[in-house]
Design an enzyme around this catalytic site. Structure first.
Site, PDB file in Angstrom:
ATOM      1  N   ARG A   1       0.811  -1.219   0.000  1.00  0.00           N
ATOM      2  CA  ARG A   1       0.000   0.000   0.000  1.00  0.00           C
ATOM      3  C   ARG A   1       0.847   1.274   0.000  1.00  0.00           C
ATOM      4  O   ARG A   1       0.469   2.268  -0.631  1.00  0.00           O
ATOM      5  CB  ARG A   1      -0.960  -0.015   1.190  1.00  0.00           C
ATOM      6  CG  ARG A   1      -2.007  -1.120   1.062  1.00  0.00           C
ATOM      7  CD  ARG A   1      -3.094  -0.999   2.084  1.00  0.00           C
ATOM      8  NE  ARG A   1      -4.132  -2.006   1.867  1.00  0.00           N
ATOM      9  CZ  ARG A   1      -5.236  -2.103   2.597  1.00  0.00           C
ATOM     10  NH1 ARG A   1      -5.445  -1.252   3.585  1.00  0.00           N
ATOM     11  NH2 ARG A   1      -6.117  -3.037   2.346  1.00  0.00           N
TER      12      ARG A   1
ATOM     13  N   ASP B   1     -14.653  11.279  10.655  1.00  0.00           N
ATOM     14  CA  ASP B   1     -13.686  10.297  10.190  1.00  0.00           C
ATOM     15  C   ASP B   1     -12.337  10.999  10.094  1.00  0.00           C
ATOM     16  O   ASP B   1     -12.275  12.226   9.939  1.00  0.00           O
ATOM     17  CB  ASP B   1     -14.082   9.734   8.822  1.00  0.00           C
ATOM     18  CG  ASP B   1     -13.402   8.406   8.523  1.00  0.00           C
ATOM     19  OD1 ASP B   1     -14.027   7.354   8.747  1.00  0.00           O
ATOM     20  OD2 ASP B   1     -12.237   8.415   8.081  1.00  0.00           O
TER      21      ASP B   1
END
Length: 293
Positions: free
Chosen positions: A46, A155
């Site tokens: 990633r 978030d």
């Protein structure tokens, strides 16, 4: 070949054990993430994309970049890369059914009489969770937008918060919404019917903000319910225990906490929280701690 070399990834960009430990330490210290050694291949796959995007040739250089004061945006790219935003409308529907039950037992009547009703979606991802909460509230309180009823949705990832705030979803996304609610609260956003927009009446109940749960929380509460689902799974056990305690302190007496299917509340929070269903907890009415400011 020495052990350090044998544990280095033979890929486009070398990735040693020391590189992994440095990334894991930064992720823990800034975001509370717990990265086990078994996550090393995932972390490499990633983050290698981020290095290429930033035209950085080594992980040591990338770490130096991450530690620069002005690179807050890249640190958020890091957390976005290391976590997974998987969500859907009415996911784990038993939680929404419990909210509906509590509303029918008096919370809706209180709100209709002008009382305050607050719900927090902590780790709201792309918005399906808070909008599912909003639909649940509007079924019980159709005039909720004109009452003292609000949903806070937060978030850590600014890109995902922006997506949630836009309220645009694919036809596949909205297929999980019961047909009557879908017809009432979703409108086709294009002629082909491939995307749908959340109706303004639904949007008006939800306020979206960015928030790192490891930092101070700039609101007092209290909340009648908190959804914090599939967030703590990324944290070490001691961080989880502190999170449960902080969330409990933000609940009203009798308030509900909903967590992910693979999570369990542990630690001091259990002095005030009692399990009342599948991954659902209720705060004691008689032994509640004062709300943190």
């Amino acid at each position: 070949m020495n052990s350090s070399a044998s544990n280095t990834f033979t890929r486009d960009i070398p990735f040693s054990d020391n590189d992994f430990r440095s990334i894991a330490d930064l992720a823990r210290d800034r975001f509370g993430l717990s990265l086990a050694e078994s996550k090393k291949p995932l972390v490499y796959s990633r983050l290698a994309r981020r290095l290429k995007s930033r035209q950085v040739s080594s992980f040591s250089d990338y770490l130096a970049l991450l530690n620069r004061t002005e690179e807050e945006e890249e640190r958020l790219e890091l957390i976005s890369a290391l976590t997974t935003n998987v969500t859907s409308f009415f996911r784990e529907n038993h939680h929404f059914e419990m909210v509906q039950t509590v509303l029918s037992q008096g919370l809706a009547e209180k709100a209709r009489a002008g009382g305050r009703l607050r719900i927090w979606s902590a780790g709201c991802s792309s918005g399906q969770e808070p909008f599912s909460i909003a639909m649940t509230l509007l079924e019980a309180i159709p005039d909720a937008p004109s009452k003292n009823v609000r949903i806070l949705a937060t978030d850590i990832d600014p890109k995902i918060v922006a997506k949630a705030r836009a309220g645009i979803y694919s036809a596949e996304d909205v297929s999980g919404i019961p047909a009557p609610l879908r017809k009432k609260w979703m409108t086709a956003d294009d002629a082909a019917g491939k995307t749908y927009a959340v109706a303004d009446g639904l949007k008006s109940l939800v306020t979206f903000n960015e928030l790192n749960l490891m930092n101070d929380w700039p609101f007092a509460g209290p909340f009648d319910a908190i959804f914090c689902r599939n967030v703590a799974i990324y944290f070490a056990p001691d961080t989880q225990r502190r999170l449960w305690q902080r969330l409990s302190a933000k609940l009203s007496p009798g308030g509900l906490l909903f967590i992910g299917h693979s999570e369990r509340v542990t630690g001091p929070a259990l002095e005030d929280l009692t399990g009342v269903g599948i991954t659902s907890y209720c705060k004691s009415r008689t032994n509640a701690q004062p709300t943190l400011q």
